[in-house]
Scaffold this motif. Structure first.
Motif, PDB file in Angstrom:
ATOM      1  N   GLU A   1      40.701  47.870  60.423  1.00  0.00           N
ATOM      2  CA  GLU A   1      40.501  46.473  60.036  1.00  0.00           C
ATOM      3  C   GLU A   1      41.024  45.487  61.078  1.00  0.00           C
TER       4      GLU A   1
ATOM      5  N   SER B   1      31.698  43.874  56.974  1.00  0.00           N
ATOM      6  CA  SER B   1      32.818  44.761  57.274  1.00  0.00           C
ATOM      7  C   SER B   1      34.151  44.298  56.733  1.00  0.00           C
ATOM      8  N   THR B   2      34.386  43.001  56.676  1.00  0.00           N
ATOM      9  CA  THR B   2      35.684  42.482  56.217  1.00  0.00           C
ATOM     10  C   THR B   2      35.573  42.118  54.741  1.00  0.00           C
ATOM     11  N   ILE B   3      35.651  43.115  53.885  1.00  0.00           N
ATOM     12  CA  ILE B   3      35.321  42.965  52.466  1.00  0.00           C
ATOM     13  C   ILE B   3      36.094  41.846  51.766  1.00  0.00           C
ATOM     14  N   PRO B   4      37.421  41.723  51.936  1.00  0.00           N
ATOM     15  CA  PRO B   4      38.117  40.658  51.198  1.00  0.00           C
ATOM     16  C   PRO B   4      37.629  39.256  51.535  1.00  0.00           C
TER      17      PRO B   4
ATOM     18  N   ALA C   1      41.344  36.041  50.004  1.00  0.00           N
ATOM     19  CA  ALA C   1      41.566  37.030  51.053  1.00  0.00           C
ATOM     20  C   ALA C   1      42.981  36.887  51.613  1.00  0.00           C
TER      21      ALA C   1
ATOM     22  N   ARG D   1      42.070  55.789  47.740  1.00  0.00           N
ATOM     23  CA  ARG D   1      41.754  54.375  47.557  1.00  0.00           C
ATOM     24  C   ARG D   1      42.720  53.698  46.580  1.00  0.00           C
TER      25      ARG D   1
ATOM     26  N   LYS E   1      43.609  50.184  48.366  1.00  0.00           N
ATOM     27  CA  LYS E   1      42.278  49.683  48.724  1.00  0.00           C
ATOM     28  C   LYS E   1      41.591  48.987  47.561  1.00  0.00           C
TER      29      LYS E   1
ATOM     30  N   HIS F   1      42.983  45.578  47.416  1.00  0.00           N
ATOM     31  CA  HIS F   1      42.628  44.913  48.676  1.00  0.00           C
ATOM     32  C   HIS F   1      41.194  44.414  48.665  1.00  0.00           C
ATOM     33  N   ASP F   2      40.270  45.258  48.177  1.00  0.00           N
ATOM     34  CA  ASP F   2      38.847  44.920  48.245  1.00  0.00           C
ATOM     35  C   ASP F   2      38.344  44.175  47.017  1.00  0.00           C
ATOM     36  N   TRP F   3      38.864  44.522  45.817  1.00  0.00           N
ATOM     37  CA  TRP F   3      38.248  43.990  44.598  1.00  0.00           C
ATOM     38  C   TRP F   3      39.015  42.846  43.951  1.00  0.00           C
TER      39      TRP F   3
ATOM     40  N   THR G   1      39.629  40.092  45.226  1.00  0.00           N
ATOM     41  CA  THR G   1      38.885  38.871  45.566  1.00  0.00           C
ATOM     42  C   THR G   1      37.804  38.587  44.524  1.00  0.00           C
TER      43      THR G   1
END
Length: 369
Positions: free
Chosen positions: A89, A110-113, A120, A202, A207, A210-212, A214
């Motif tokens: 990342e 690529s930068t999901i958040p 983010a 994950r 993860k 981190h990703d969800w 948002t």
């Protein structure tokens, strides 16, 4: 080349030729509003190969390069950044900043958040915003889920909402070994085939949050909710017998499925939640788990409890003869379709998901003209 409705063709460089990057590359080549002028790859064996061939089609006269300075010299209108950010990342963010500072707009998956920059990591927002200001450029992150499925579609659905007691989106990755048969992801990241008690990577690496998170915070914000906390709960299923799958045998007693839920809490109750179910072939479905109406097909179900109560189901259909995971294709198209609107947008970081211009996909014109 067929011109778009505004009479402009945008010059695009594609970065990355993985699963999603290859679909994005093919879509850029086929899009009448876009001109592929460059392709950035990360491996020397792909350098010099025609982009059309790397996209699974005929040559298009654009050769791939692993030289970032050669890409900069092309001065494209936009970089479509599809290089993986898994375990890199910081490097992906640095790449994007370099393009923005050089005066090149960036659309990325690529930068999901950053699909909802307000939620983010602050250091991400700050560095991308500074780069966009410096280069007088625009940055936009999108995708499928997290992306237009978990942001755009709920926004449209909730336009018809009154009082909302709770919102939850359930994602079903059923028989994941068939649609995404990559051992490293399914075994190492998701834990399939790992022993009882193993914590999927994950979950262990954070993860999911981190990703969800948002997504949870975006829905809470558009509902005007102030969350007390965002809580994670999860569980795994164990194979009752040896299960034959596309990634090999999942032995009896090892992980064959898992569920997690990330919930935004208000006064001790889950007000906004994202829930994810993943299984391999032949996994018995627990009665305590909710199901979509198509029991044997993965998809997304949005459940709104309130006045009115609403339920929306979204499925991706596999076309006959098409071996590409339709979810992967949709992820790529969300980025490709956004490019003209991002180029035309004011400089800076686009804070909310694009609703889409008057024309979203341009490819239908080429099929019917």
């Amino acid at each position: 080349m067929i011109d778009n409705s505004a009479g402009r063709v945008h010059r695009v460089v594609n970065v990355g030729t993985g699963l999603t990057g290859t679909q994005a590359l093919r879509a850029v080549i086929d899009d009448p509003a876009l001109e592929l002028v460059g392709l950035k790859v990360s491996t020397a064996d792909k350098a010099g190969v025609d982009a059309g061939r790397l996209a699974g089609g005929p040559d298009v006269g654009v050769s791939a390069t692993d030289d970032v300075q050669a890409i900069m010299a092309l001065a494209p209108d936009c970089v479509l950044y599809c290089a993986t950010a898994v375990r890199r990342e910081p490097e992906a963010l640095a790449d994007i900043v370099e393009y923005l500072e050089a005066g090149i707009n960036v659309v990325t998956i690529s930068t999901i958040p950053m699909v909802y920059p307000s939620a983010a990591p602050p250091e991400w927002r700050e560095v991308v915003h500074a780069a966009a200001v410096s280069g007088n450029t625009t940055f936009y992150a999108t995708g499928a889920e997290p992306g237009f499925i978990s942001l755009n579609i709920p926004t449209a659905v909730l336009a018809g909402a009154g009082a909302v007691d709770s919102y939850r989106m359930d994602e079903y990755a059923i028989d994941l070994d068939k649609s995404y048969p990559i051992w490293e992801v399914l075994h190492e990241s998701m834990g399939f085939g790992k022993p009882d008690g193993h914590v999927p990577a994950r979950i262990a690496a954070g993860k999911v949050n981190h990703d969800w998170e948002t997504v949870v915070r975006y829905i809470a914000d558009i509902l005007g909710l102030e969350l007390d906390s965002v809580d994670l709960d999860w569980e795994t299923l164990l194979a009752p017998e040896d299960l034959t799958t596309a990634i090999g045998v999942i032995p009896q007693g090892t992980i064959c499925g898992h569920r997690w839920q990330l919930a935004g809490m208000v006064q001790g109750q889950p007000a906004v939640a994202v829930q994810y179910f993943a299984t391999v072939s032949s996994t018995p479905w627990p009665q305590r788990w909710p199901r979509p109406s198509r029991h044997d097909q993965g998809g997304m179900v949005i459940r709104v409890q309130g006045r009115p109560t609403m339920c929306v189901e979204v499925y991706f259909e596999q076309m006959p003869g098409d071996r590409v995971n339709p979810g992967v294709a949709a992820t790529a198209m969300a980025a490709v379709n956004a490019i003209p609107a991002v180029i035309d947008a004011p400089s800076g970081v686009l804070e909310n998901p694009l609703a889409g211009p008057s024309i979203v996909s341009r490819q239908s014109r080429t099929r019917h003209s």
